[in-house]
Design a protein around this motif. Structure first.
Motif, PDB file in Angstrom:
ATOM      1  N   UNK A 570       0.825  -1.206   0.000  1.00 56.29           N
ATOM      2  CA  UNK A 570       0.000   0.000   0.000  1.00 56.29           C
ATOM      3  C   UNK A 570       0.859   1.256   0.000  1.00 56.29           C
ATOM      4  N   UNK A 571       2.008   1.204   0.690  1.00 61.39           N
ATOM      5  CA  UNK A 571       2.857   2.382   0.812  1.00 61.39           C
ATOM      6  C   UNK A 571       3.749   2.594  -0.418  1.00 61.39           C
ATOM      7  N   UNK A 572       4.296   1.484  -0.992  1.00 59.67           N
ATOM      8  CA  UNK A 572       5.365   1.646  -1.980  1.00 59.67           C
ATOM      9  C   UNK A 572       5.094   1.035  -3.354  1.00 59.67           C
ATOM     10  N   UNK A 573       4.097   0.158  -3.474  1.00 63.87           N
ATOM     11  CA  UNK A 573       3.927  -0.598  -4.717  1.00 63.87           C
ATOM     12  C   UNK A 573       3.793   0.299  -5.942  1.00 63.87           C
ATOM     13  N   UNK A 574       2.966   1.322  -5.855  1.00 65.09           N
ATOM     14  CA  UNK A 574       2.720   2.162  -7.021  1.00 65.09           C
ATOM     15  C   UNK A 574       3.992   2.881  -7.466  1.00 65.09           C
ATOM     16  N   UNK A 575       4.737   3.429  -6.522  1.00 63.93           N
ATOM     17  CA  UNK A 575       5.950   4.167  -6.874  1.00 63.93           C
ATOM     18  C   UNK A 575       7.039   3.228  -7.397  1.00 63.93           C
ATOM     19  N   UNK A 576       7.213   2.074  -6.766  1.00 61.61           N
ATOM     20  CA  UNK A 576       8.236   1.122  -7.217  1.00 61.61           C
ATOM     21  C   UNK A 576       7.881   0.582  -8.600  1.00 61.61           C
ATOM     22  N   UNK A 577       6.602   0.259  -8.832  1.00 58.80           N
ATOM     23  CA  UNK A 577       6.184  -0.240 -10.141  1.00 58.80           C
ATOM     24  C   UNK A 577       6.444   0.803 -11.226  1.00 58.80           C
ATOM     25  N   UNK A 578       6.169   2.069 -10.922  1.00 54.22           N
ATOM     26  CA  UNK A 578       6.420   3.129 -11.903  1.00 54.22           C
ATOM     27  C   UNK A 578       7.911   3.233 -12.212  1.00 54.22           C
ATOM     28  N   UNK A 579       8.742   3.106 -11.179  1.00 55.10           N
ATOM     29  CA  UNK A 579      10.189   3.169 -11.387  1.00 55.10           C
ATOM     30  C   UNK A 579      10.678   2.000 -12.237  1.00 55.10           C
ATOM     31  N   UNK A 580      10.129   0.818 -11.987  1.00 55.02           N
ATOM     32  CA  UNK A 580      10.515  -0.361 -12.769  1.00 55.02           C
ATOM     33  C   UNK A 580      10.138  -0.190 -14.239  1.00 55.02           C
ATOM     34  N   UNK A 581       8.971   0.351 -14.484  1.00 55.47           N
ATOM     35  CA  UNK A 581       8.538   0.567 -15.876  1.00 55.47           C
ATOM     36  C   UNK A 581       9.427   1.600 -16.566  1.00 55.47           C
ATOM     37  N   UNK A 582       9.812   2.590 -15.821  1.00 54.58           N
ATOM     38  CA  UNK A 582      10.685   3.606 -16.426  1.00 54.58           C
ATOM     39  C   UNK A 582      12.043   3.038 -16.812  1.00 54.58           C
ATOM     40  N   UNK A 583      12.416   1.945 -16.128  1.00 56.91           N
ATOM     41  CA  UNK A 583      13.704   1.307 -16.411  1.00 56.91           C
ATOM     42  C   UNK A 583      13.589   0.220 -17.485  1.00 56.91           C
ATOM     43  N   UNK A 584      12.370  -0.013 -17.985  1.00 59.45           N
ATOM     44  CA  UNK A 584      12.214  -0.969 -19.079  1.00 59.45           C
ATOM     45  C   UNK A 584      11.374  -2.183 -18.794  1.00 59.45           C
ATOM     46  N   UNK A 585      10.826  -2.307 -17.582  1.00 59.96           N
ATOM     47  CA  UNK A 585       9.974  -3.458 -17.275  1.00 59.96           C
ATOM     48  C   UNK A 585       8.639  -3.311 -18.006  1.00 59.96           C
ATOM     49  N   UNK A 586       8.293  -4.324 -18.786  1.00 57.05           N
ATOM     50  CA  UNK A 586       7.028  -4.274 -19.534  1.00 57.05           C
ATOM     51  C   UNK A 586       5.876  -4.894 -18.762  1.00 57.05           C
ATOM     52  N   UNK A 587       6.188  -5.782 -17.824  1.00 52.17           N
ATOM     53  CA  UNK A 587       5.160  -6.419 -17.002  1.00 52.17           C
ATOM     54  C   UNK A 587       5.623  -6.426 -15.550  1.00 52.17           C
ATOM     55  N   UNK A 588       4.762  -5.964 -14.656  1.00 48.75           N
ATOM     56  CA  UNK A 588       5.067  -5.974 -13.231  1.00 48.75           C
ATOM     57  C   UNK A 588       4.070  -6.887 -12.529  1.00 48.75           C
ATOM     58  N   UNK A 589       4.594  -7.952 -11.912  1.00 48.15           N
ATOM     59  CA  UNK A 589       3.789  -8.875 -11.124  1.00 48.15           C
ATOM     60  C   UNK A 589       3.795  -8.430  -9.666  1.00 48.15           C
ATOM     61  N   UNK A 590       2.830  -8.934  -8.930  1.00 46.66           N
ATOM     62  CA  UNK A 590       2.823  -8.761  -7.481  1.00 46.66           C
ATOM     63  C   UNK A 590       2.599 -10.120  -6.843  1.00 46.66           C
ATOM     64  N   UNK A 591       3.456 -10.479  -5.884  1.00 42.46           N
ATOM     65  CA  UNK A 591       3.301 -11.735  -5.153  1.00 42.46           C
ATOM     66  C   UNK A 591       2.313 -11.504  -4.018  1.00 42.46           C
ATOM     67  N   UNK A 592       1.080 -11.948  -4.233  1.00 40.23           N
ATOM     68  CA  UNK A 592       0.057 -11.738  -3.230  1.00 40.23           C
ATOM     69  C   UNK A 592      -1.323 -11.896  -3.810  1.00 40.23           C
ATOM     70  N   UNK A 593      -2.309 -11.548  -3.001  1.00 38.45           N
ATOM     71  CA  UNK A 593      -3.701 -11.745  -3.398  1.00 38.45           C
ATOM     72  C   UNK A 593      -4.098 -10.834  -4.547  1.00 38.45           C
ATOM     73  N   UNK A 594      -4.869 -11.340  -5.510  1.00 44.79           N
ATOM     74  CA  UNK A 594      -5.366 -10.480  -6.586  1.00 44.79           C
ATOM     75  C   UNK A 594      -6.162  -9.305  -6.016  1.00 44.79           C
ATOM     76  N   UNK A 595      -5.929  -8.133  -6.564  1.00 41.49           N
ATOM     77  CA  UNK A 595      -6.618  -6.941  -6.103  1.00 41.49           C
ATOM     78  C   UNK A 595      -5.750  -6.050  -5.248  1.00 41.49           C
ATOM     79  N   UNK A 596      -4.670  -6.593  -4.672  1.00 38.40           N
ATOM     80  CA  UNK A 596      -3.758  -5.797  -3.859  1.00 38.40           C
ATOM     81  C   UNK A 596      -2.989  -4.828  -4.771  1.00 38.40           C
ATOM     82  N   UNK A 597      -2.988  -3.553  -4.414  1.00 39.22           N
ATOM     83  CA  UNK A 597      -2.281  -2.533  -5.207  1.00 39.22           C
ATOM     84  C   UNK A 597      -2.651  -2.624  -6.681  1.00 39.22           C
TER      85      UNK A 597
END
Length: 626
Positions: A570-597
């Protein structure tokens, strides 16, 4: 001075008996703490496990179970064993399997195994094995009156049988000492290859053998083709019953032979040996072997020969459970299966070498296979107790339920015209395919884990290479393996590494301290390695400021997965995912329940997800060729 009552010391004499209802209430309390509001039978149901064949393993078994009377060892219905003494004198027959086409090499291996614990030989002869005319060379130096020989000759069973019996005569083995298994199995051969054989010819061979060699069994009811096609325990039993009944009909009526050539029912029953798979599900294997004896005793009773209904059983550790990756773990699987076969009362046990699926087993693998039985017999004394599982409420109930399920399927086969008709109509293939499809879903979702393959794989393992084995017969029912879907994924990864010098990679973005991310990072690492995808997570933990740089340095192929606690997501997922995409990540997974972040990530991986589908999709998007 205290005088003990005649019935002995009761350690619980001063304590009131606990009731089933009291136990259920305790279960309710535990489940309530985990967020489940259930009571009574529903509480018990919540802890139950669904098995194949409509069976259920419950969390508690007590004396209130109503399993059928199992009788005594050595007496009908033979649930507790085919003989009164069980295997307590010498233990089960340690039957080693030999494949290969060179009689001289086979002879060398056979003599070495016989000198070191093996008590009988199981030889592949004819197509896919040693030539029939090489049988004498393969058995050179073998004391045939001491070491029984079991043949697996497929369509060449008649020639192989006559060659072996001629060898017995040549070496002056008396009819009383000969204990061979000639391995004629026309319906089993048809199941494997689609090639129909003349059942009347097999009956004629049995009649001829019974007259001259009273302790030699001509026919084998091999249930392995059905197990290897994905069949359940009840289906394996039901099809073996149908096959056995078909053979009894042929043996006692002549099946088209001239009048008066049929065997008596007692003699016909003595011409059969049954072969079953033993798996690492030890209790199901124990119950299967016990249920098989009970069911065959019922057949013998219906045929008017109840006292001759003790089924002779040969158990083989399951080829379906053997893996090609991390094959050393197969030693553990076969040990559990061997324990189950011995406890279940098998007369003969074959432990397949751990490298069975990689080619011709080497001497070390054969040594480990035979020593598995030796340790259990000589050091663990497993055979010194008759029916050690007998009296277990769980085992007795499972045996009873499995017997009923198998008998129901057997009746289905008989209503369809018998085993031959069911094979040729496609009924057997369709039923087994449906069972395997359901099991494949569990394997794909890792509800049925495979250690070293779908769980805790080791990408850096050194491949085990063996000399190629002769090709297995094909043309009939398929052969399945539990690891087949994951093996295909790993093969894609191997080919990619061979072509590019590196495996496909995914970046694990671990957020926060180890206490927050370790569990999910470990889960994600195991998941992606199961598909041959190398997880990279350096540094150990990232945040929005360092994620892009860490991803760029990882060499990941366009994929990243966030690993942490729900609170940190909840605190960091959105910002970290945006940073990963800016570095070239085309798909970002999350290890956890569907719907989280949800707005921050593209996909989720979690316990119970379809791992095979996820991994296949990831490899596709990484450009890893099929």
């Amino acid at each position: 001075m205290t005088v003990l009552p005649d019935d002995g010391l009761s350690l619980a004499a001063e304590f009131p008996d606990a009731t089933h209802e009291q136990w259920q209430r305790l279960v309710e309390g535990v489940l309530r703490k985990s967020g489940k509001e259930v009571s009574g039978e529903a509480a018990e149901e919540a802890l139950s496990t669904k098995l194949e064949d409509g069976l259920t393993t419950r969390p508690l078994y007590t004396a209130r179970e109503n399993a059928a009377d199992t009788g005594f060892p050595g007496f009908a219905p033979f649930v507790r064993g085919g003989t009164p003494e069980g295997a307590s004198v010498a233990g089960w027959d340690v039957r080693q399997r030999f494949t290969g086409t060179d009689p001289a090499r086979l002879n060398e291996a056979a003599l070495a195994d016989l000198e070191n614990g093996t008590t009988s030989l199981w030889l592949t002869v004819g197509r896919g094995g040693i030539p029939v005319d090489g049988l004498a060379r393969a058995l050179e130096g073998v004391y045939l009156d001491l070491a029984p020989v079991s043949l697996d000759a497929g369509a060449d069973y008649a020639d192989a049988a006559r060659a072996l019996l001629a060898l017995y005569e040549e070496r002056e083995v008396s009819p009383e000492a000969a204990r061979a298994r000639l391995g004629a199995d026309p319906l089993g051969h048809e199941a494997r290859t689609g090639e129909a054989l003349d059942l009347a010819a097999a009956a004629a061979l049995a009649r001829e053998t019974a007259a001259a060699w009273p302790h030699v069994r001509t026919l084998t009811v091999d249930a392995l083709p059905y197990h290897e096609a994905g069949g359940s325990a009840a289906e394996e039993l039901g099809l073996s019953l149908a096959t056995g009944v078909a053979y009894l009909r042929a043996l006692t009526t002549g099946n088209g032979l001239t009048a008066g050539t049929g065997l008596t029912m007692e003699t016909a029953l003595g011409q059969l040996e049954f072969r079953y798979a033993a798996t690492a599900d030890q209790f199901l294997t124990i119950a299967k072997l016990r249920a098989a004896r009970r069911l065959w005793a019922r057949v013998a009773d219906a045929c008017g020969a109840p006292e001759a209904g003790a089924q002779r059983q040969h158990a083989v550790t399951s080829p379906v459970m053997m893996t090609r990756r991390d094959p050393w773990v197969n030693m553990l699987r076969t040990t559990v299966a061997c324990v189950a076969a011995g406890v279940g009362g098998a007369d003969s046990v074959t432990v397949l070498p751990f490298d069975q699926e990689l080619g011709l087993p080497d001497a070390f693998a054969r040594r480990i296979a035979r020593n598995t039985s030796t340790i259990l017999l000589e050091e663990s004394h497993l055979a010194r107790v008759i029916d050690p599982a007998g009296g277990s409420y769980y085992v007795e109930q499972l045996t009873d339920e499995l017997a009923h399920a198998a008998w129901e399927f057997f009746q289905t086969i008989e209503k369809a015209g018998g085993q031959a008709a069911a094979l040729r109509s496609g009924l057997v293939a369709e039923r087994l395919a449906a069972t395997w499809a359901e099991r494949s879903k569990k394997l794909a979702k890792r509800r049925e884990p495979i250690t070293g393959v779908s769980e805790f794989p080791l990408l850096s393992e050194k491949p085990v290479v063996r000399e190629p084995a002769p090709p297995a017969p094909t043309g009939g029912l398929p052969r399945v393996r539990r690891d087949e879907a994951y093996e295909a994924l790993r093969a894609r990864s191997d080919a990619h590494r061979a072509a590019t010098g590196a495996r496909p990679r995914i970046f694990l973005a671990a957020l926060g301290p180890a206490s927050a991310h370790t569990a999910r990072a470990t889960f994600a690492s195991n998941l992606f390695q199961a598909g041959g995808i190398e997880p990279v997570h350096d540094p150990v933990s990232v945040d929005p400021a360092t994620a892009a740089e860490a991803y760029a340095a990882s060499g990941a192929d366009g994929m990243a997965v966030l690993c942490s606690s729900d609170a940190l997501y909840e605190e960091q997922a959105e910002a970290v995912a945006a940073a990963l995409r800016s570095a070239g990540a085309t798909t970002v997974f999350l290890a956890g329940r569907p719907g989280t972040a949800a707005p921050a990530v593209d996909e989720y991986v979690f316990a119970g997800c379809d791992a095979v589908a996820v991994l296949s999709s990831v490899l596709d998007r990484m450009g890893v060729a099929l």
